[in-house]
Design an enzyme around this catalytic site. Structure first.
Site: not given
Ligand code: UT7
Length: 321
Positions: A113, A248, A278
């Site tokens: 990520c 993020h 996500n």
């Protein structure tokens, strides 16, 4: 001084959007639980013919258009992904070929990520040392293909997509545009909290994502606040000077908690987790592109990027648009 300036952004999403309600038909979950715990309302899921490289290529093409430059001017492609089309070659080389970028440098980075932050810092360093003049930095993922669709604690959280920026080495004034500061971290101690249970050198299978979400959440809030403070300190700016934070997009509650810890007003945080979920390495450049195209982020704005992910890895970067 020479700085790496963001001159264009682009993004791409798979055609199919899947709402929480649609997911609840297949998985033991509810729209209420997902919205309350994560802020997610829908995610895009890659269909037949849509891969990490096709999404990356579409996002990159839009970023090139926005920057007004031709593909063959690109001398460097750094692509962040944990879901490459193939174990090798690097997905970046397929994007390079599809775009017609010639034979410059192209490689992938794997920092899950935080991949986009790692790719951005790497490309920035390479532009600073003159290895290339114009770069594409891309985050692209198809996490739907490494999810365990029987595991409701993970499969509701992720989506597919891609985001890209064009970075150009330019001579600028101190208060001019460009990447001002970057900071990256990693700590392999916590692998078991967020990992994929397969790989070419272990099981020979791709594997599925495994996460202990509550523990990851706890580490994320602490690590993100710390690295943001580091970048703010290195750049010598006050929190109040930051126009936008593009974080993020893992969980709306992480975004709120991190902003609160730093004293950043929630209105300055770009939130897309509701529509994209996500998307791992794609989430920061995807959110940036959304906010650039809807007119929120404009020339001269001071923008903070931040991310935390599997490894753990985490990082932040400050840029003037
Ligand atoms: O991008 C990389 C970084 N990743 C992250 O930052 C993710 C960080 N973690 C999170 O976002 C949150 O921890 C989650 C969203 C993953 C989970 O939220 P939580 O508030 O920490 O929930 P929990 O894991 O503590 O689970 C609470 C309850 C459990 O039931 P019991 O044991 O209390 O009866 C779970 O079984 O919620 C249950 N649950 C669900 N219920 C309905 C877990 N998943 C679901 C679900 N639908 N999909």
């Amino acid at each position: 001084m020479i700085r790496s300036v963001i001159t264009g952004t682009g993004s791409a999403l798979p055609a199919q959007a899947v709402s929480n309600a649609e997911l609840a038909e297949r998985v033991d979950t509810t729209d209420e639980w997902i919205v309350e715990r994560t802020g997610i309302r829908q995610r895009h899921i890659a269909g037949e013919g849509e891969t990490t490289s096709t999404l990356a290529t579409e996002a990159a093409r839009k970023a090139l258009d926005a920057a007004g430059i031709a593909a063959d001017e690109i001398g460097l492609i750094v692509l962040a992904t944990a879901t490459p089309d193939h174990t090798f070659p690097a997905t970046a080389t397929q994007v390079q070929h599809a775009l017609g970028c010639g034979t410059g440098i192209a490689f992938d980075v794997a920092a899950v990520c935080s991949g986009f932050l790692y790719a951005l810092a790497t490309a920035d360093s390479m532009l600073q040392t003159g290895m290339a003049k114009k770069a594409l930095v891309i985050g692209s993922e198809t996490f739907s293909r490494i999810l365990d669709w029987e595991d409701r604690t993970t499969c509701v959280l992720f989506g597919d997509g891609a985001g890209a920026i064009v970075l150009e080495a330019r001579e600028v004034e101190t208060d001019g545009p460009g990447i001002i500061a970057t900071k990256l971290h990693a700590d392999g101690e916590h692998k078991e909290l967020l990992y994929v249970d397969g790989g070419p050198s272990t099981t020979g299978e791709v594997g599925k994502l495994r996460m202990k979400g509550r523990e990851v959440f706890r580490h994320a809030v602490v690590n993100l606040a710390d690295v943001l403070r580091e970048v703010i300190g290195d750049a010598g700016v006050a929190v109040e000077q930051i126009d936008w934070v593009v974080p993020h997009q893992a969980n709306a509650r992480i975004l709120d908690a991190t902003a609160r810890k730093l004293g950043l007003p929630a209105e300055k945080v770009v939130v897309t987790v509701d529509r994209h979920a996500n998307t791992s390495a794609a989430s920061v450049p995807l959110a940036l592109d959304v906010a650039v195209r809807d007119g929120r982020i404009g020339k001269g704005d001071l923008v903070m990027f931040e991310a935390m992910g599997g490894g753990f890895t985490w990082g932040a970067a400050l840029a003037r648009m």
